[in-house]
Design a protein around this motif. Structure first.
Motif, mmCIF file in Angstrom:
data_model
loop_
_atom_site.group_PDB
_atom_site.id
_atom_site.type_symbol
_atom_site.label_atom_id
_atom_site.label_comp_id
_atom_site.label_asym_id
_atom_site.label_seq_id
_atom_site.Cartn_x
_atom_site.Cartn_y
_atom_site.Cartn_z
ATOM 1 N N LEU B 80 0.835 -1.210 0.000
ATOM 2 C CA LEU B 80 0.000 0.000 0.000
ATOM 3 C C LEU B 80 0.865 1.255 0.000
ATOM 4 C CD1 LEU B 80 -3.026 0.891 0.349
ATOM 5 C CD2 LEU B 80 -2.535 1.072 2.779
ATOM 6 N N GLU B 84 1.190 4.185 -2.857
ATOM 7 C CA GLU B 84 0.991 5.589 -2.508
ATOM 8 C C GLU B 84 2.200 6.417 -2.956
ATOM 9 O OE1 GLU B 84 -1.833 6.386 -1.227
ATOM 10 O OE2 GLU B 84 -1.511 8.438 -0.564
ATOM 11 N N HIS B 91 1.065 13.432 -1.689
ATOM 12 C CA HIS B 91 0.084 12.965 -0.707
ATOM 13 C C HIS B 91 0.524 11.620 -0.160
ATOM 14 C CE1 HIS B 91 -2.889 16.062 -1.573
ATOM 15 N NE2 HIS B 91 -2.542 15.926 -2.845
ATOM 16 N N LEU B 93 -0.061 8.516 3.226
ATOM 17 C CA LEU B 93 -0.991 7.998 4.224
ATOM 18 C C LEU B 93 -0.442 8.223 5.622
ATOM 19 C CD1 LEU B 93 -1.843 4.653 2.434
ATOM 20 C CD2 LEU B 93 -3.313 6.657 2.614
ATOM 21 N N ALA B 96 -3.981 7.847 10.784
ATOM 22 C CA ALA B 96 -5.447 7.743 10.769
ATOM 23 C C ALA B 96 -5.922 6.973 9.545
ATOM 24 C CB ALA B 96 -6.075 9.128 10.802
ATOM 25 N N GLN B 97 -5.295 7.231 8.406
ATOM 26 C CA GLN B 97 -5.688 6.555 7.172
ATOM 27 C C GLN B 97 -5.334 5.068 7.228
ATOM 28 O OE1 GLN B 97 -5.673 10.120 7.254
ATOM 29 N NE2 GLN B 97 -3.846 10.169 5.988
ATOM 30 N N GLU B 100 -7.770 3.295 9.477
ATOM 31 C CA GLU B 100 -9.065 3.088 8.816
ATOM 32 C C GLU B 100 -8.992 1.921 7.836
ATOM 33 O OE1 GLU B 100 -11.851 4.822 9.515
ATOM 34 O OE2 GLU B 100 -12.997 3.556 8.125
ATOM 35 N N TYR B 101 -7.922 1.917 7.052
ATOM 36 C CA TYR B 101 -7.743 0.842 6.071
ATOM 37 C C TYR B 101 -7.659 -0.517 6.759
ATOM 38 C CZ TYR B 101 -5.880 -1.825 2.158
ATOM 39 O OH TYR B 101 -5.701 -2.756 1.176
ATOM 40 N N GLN B 104 -10.955 -1.725 7.967
ATOM 41 C CA GLN B 104 -11.790 -2.245 6.878
ATOM 42 C C GLN B 104 -11.362 -3.654 6.489
ATOM 43 O OE1 GLN B 104 -14.451 -0.959 5.447
ATOM 44 N NE2 GLN B 104 -14.437 0.975 6.554
ATOM 45 N N LYS B 126 1.478 12.985 12.802
ATOM 46 C CA LYS B 126 1.530 13.656 11.505
ATOM 47 C C LYS B 126 0.884 15.030 11.615
ATOM 48 C CE LYS B 126 0.804 12.784 6.598
ATOM 49 N NZ LYS B 126 -0.301 13.455 5.919
#
Lengths: 277, 234
Positions: B80, B84, B91, B93, B96-97, B100-101, B104, B126
Motif C-alpha cells: 500500500l 501511494e 500525498h 498515508l 489515521a488513514q 481506517e484501512y 476495513q 503527523k
C-alpha cells in the motif's frame, strides 16, 4: 459530412500524426456553453453559463458536486458528464470509506483522464464529448484543473472552457495575478466579468442563466448552509443576486471589436450552437 | 452445510502468537512497547521476533495474536505504501488513514469468517497531531490516550491510565520510558507468555524510531518462599 479522411476510426492516426476523432471530441467541448474557474489561496470558484432550449424549457445543469471537497463545471455533452461525475463520486466515496481521507483532487482528475485516454486508443470506442473544470480543496490547498476528452489534464490558476471561452481566457490572463490573495467576493466578481466576455451581443448574466460553484469559507452574501462550513456548494437563482450586483459595468463605448483573437474558432460567428439531446 | 464450508474456509486458531502491546501518548508524540517473544502454545518458541512495525513515515503498528497473520499484514501495508509513493504527488498515508484501512480489512475478513487473528495498535504522529487507536480481529476499533492489548489490557492498562491520563501534554520521553518499563515488568512477572526482552517505538515530529531490544531486570528471590513454586523441602 466528413472533414477529413482518416477520421472514421479513433484508433488510426492521420498521416499528419493526428487523431481526428479526438479533435472532434474537443470540438464538442467548444460547442457547450462556457464555464470559468479560478482560485485564490483560500477559495476555488466555478462560474458557468446555463443554456435553455427555449422560453418554456428549464436550464441545463452545468455543475455537479462530487464530494464536500470537490466539484465540477462541464462544457459539452451533459450525458457523458453524468457518467464521468458518477465515477468521480464513486472514487471519492471509496477513498472516504477505505482510508477516511478526502481523495486528493489531482488523483480524482487523473482517474478520469486515464479513463478518457483509453477511449482514444481502443478500437470500437469513442472519446467523451465533454470537458470539465474541476475545483477542490485538499491537504495541499485549493486546486483548479481542466480535464479534456483527449485524456489531458492540467492545473491552472484560472481557466475557461466552452463556447467563446477564449474571450474569458483573455480576461483571466489580464487579471490572474490578483487572484491568489483576492477575497471570495473579488474572486467571484472576476469570474463573472470573465464569464460575461463569453456572452453573445445583447445578452447578459442574470439569476437564471448563471451558476456559481465554490469551495472555501462562506461569503457574507451567502446564507448559512447545512453542509460543513467551506464545503463545495452551488449557488443559483436568487442566491447569486448579490454577487451579480457587485459586477462593474463594462466601459461604455465598447471598442469596435477587432474579433479578439485568432486561436478561438468557436469565438467567431453566431457560435452558440444548440446541442441535440 | 456449515457457514464455514459455505465461505470456503475453516474455523482457525492462532498458532504462533505474540502477547500484549502497550502504547501511550506523551508530550512529543506516541510511544509503543512490545516484547520479542513469539510463543508456540505455551512454548517460548521464538525470542527474537519484532512485533512493532513501521508503516510509512508517520506510523507504527504493534501486533498481538497470530504472528503469521501479522507478517501478512506487514506485507500488504508495505504494498500500500509503495503504491501511494508511486503516485508521486506529495500525498501520503498518515496513521489515521492506515488505521481506517486496517479496520476495513479486519472487518471484511471477519465477515468472511476468516479473520486475521490479531489485536493491533496503530500509533503515529503527523501534521503536529498524535494518533493512537486499536483494531482487532473482529474489526472493532477504539481510541484512547493509553491502550493495551492482550493481557496488558488487564495488567498494564490500569497503571498506564493512572500515570498518563490528564498528563499527556506534560509527560517527557524519559518519564514515558519509565512508565513503559514498569508496565512491561509487571507483564513479565504475571503473564506466562511474555519475555524480559522488549522494544520501544517512539513516533514524533522527527519520524519513527524503533529501539534495539531492551532487557528488564527482575528479581525472583521471593519465589523460594512461595509454596508450590520452587523445589519443595517438605
Amino acid at each position: 459530412m466528413f472533414r477529413n479522411t482518416y477520421d472514421s476510426d479513433n484508433t488510426v492516426f492521420s498521416p499528419q500524426g493526428r487523431l481526428h476523432q479526438v479533435e472532434y471530441a474537443l470540438e464538442a467541448v467548444k460547442q457547450g456553453s462556457a464555464a470559468v474557474g479560478l482560485k485564490s489561496k483560500t477559495h476555488a470558484v466555478l462560474l458557468a453559463l446555463k443554456r435553455s432550449t427555449g422560453e418554456l424549457a428549464s436550464y441545463q445543469q452545468k455543475m455537479f458536486r462530487i464530494d464536500d471537497h470537490a466539484g465540477i463545471a462541464i462544457a459539452g455533452l451533459t450525458s457523458d458528464a453524468r457518467v464521468l461525475s458518477n465515477f468521480m463520486r464513486q472514487q471519492a466515496m471509496s477513498s472516504k470509506m477505505l482510508f477516511n481521507r478526502a481523495i486528493p483532487v489531482n488523483r480524482l482528475v487523473s482517474a478520469i483522464a486515464d479513463k478518457a485516454q483509453v477511449n482514444t486508443q481502443e478500437y470500437g470506442r469513442r472519446p467523451y464529448g465533454v470537458g470539465f473544470l474541476v475545483i477542490g480543496y485538499d491537504e495541499s490547498g485549493s486546486h483548479l484543473y481542466e480535464f479534456s476528452p483527449s485524456g489531458n489534464s492540467y492545473e491552472y490558476f484560472a481557466m475557461s472552457i466552452g463556447a467563446r471561452s477564449q474571450s474569458a481566457k483573455t480576461y483571466l490572463e489580464k487579471h490572474y495575478e490578483e487572484f491568489a490573495d483576492a477575497s471570495l467576493e473579488d474572486l467571484i466578481r472576476h469570474g463573472l466579468h470573465a464569464l460575461r466576455e463569453t456572452l453573445q451581443q445583447d445578452k447578459e448574466l442574470n439569476v437564471n442563466n448563471t451558476s456559481i460553484g465554490l469551495i472555501g469559507p462562506r461569503s457574507e452574501h451567502e446564507k448559512k448552509g447545512v453542509q460543513p462550513e467551506g464545503a463545495f456548494r452551488i449557488l443559483e437563482n436568487e442566491a447569486i443576486e448579490p454577487f451579480l450586483k457587485t459586477m462593474v459595468a463594462k466601459e461604455d463605448p465598447p471598442a469596435p471589436a477587432p474579433a479578439a483573437s485568432s486561436s478561438g474558432p468557436a469565438a467567431s460567428g453566431s457560435g452558440d450552437v444548440q446541442m441535440s439531446g | 452445510m456449515s457457514i464455514a464450508a459455505q465461505t470456503d474456509s475453516c474455523p482457525r486458531q492462532p498458532i504462533v502468537t505474540g502477547t500484549s502491546v502497550l502504547a501511550l501518548k506523551y508530550k512529543d508524540g506516541v510511544m509503543m512497547a512490545a516484547d520479542n517473544l513469539a510463543s508456540y502454545g505455551s512454548l517460548a518458541r521464538f525470542k527474537d521476533i519484532q512485533r512493532l512495525h513501521p508503516v510509512g513515515k508517520y506510523t507504527v503498528i504493534g501486533a498481538g495474536g497470530d504472528m503469521s497473520d501479522f507478517q501478512y499484514i506487514q506485507k500488504f501495508l508495505e504494498q500500500l505504501i509503495i503504491e501511494e509513493f508511486t503516485s508521486q504527488d506529495g500525498h501520503d498515508l498518515g496513521p489515521a488513514q492506515i488505521h481506517e484501512y486496517l479496520s476495513q480489512v479486519m472487518y471484511s475478513r471477519r465477515s468472511k469468517i476468516n479473520p486475521l487473528w490479531n489485536s493491533l495498535l496503530v500509533g503515529g504522529f503527523k501534521d503536529g497531531k498524535s494518533f493512537l487507536s486499536y483494531v482487532d480481529l473482529l474489526g472493532t476499533t477504539y481510541s484512547a490516550t493509553t491502550l493495551a492489548t492482550g493481557f496488558g489490557a488487564y495488567l498494564a492498562q490500569p497503571i498506564l491510565r493512572k500515570e498518563v491520563e490528564g498528563r499527556e501534554n506534560e509527560l517527557t520521553e524519559e518519564e514515558a520510558i519509565r512508565i513503559m518499563e514498569s508496565c512491561m515488568k509487571v507483564l513479565y512477572y504475571r503473564d506466562a507468555r511474555s519475555l524480559d526482552k522488549y522494544q520501544l517505538a517512539v513516533i514524533t515530529a522527527d519520524g519513527v524510531k524503533i529501539s534495539e531490544s531492551r532487557h528488564l531486570s527482575t528479581t525472583w528471590s521471593f519465589a523460594e518462599g512461595i509454596r508450590g513454586y520452587g523445589a519443595q523441602t517438605q
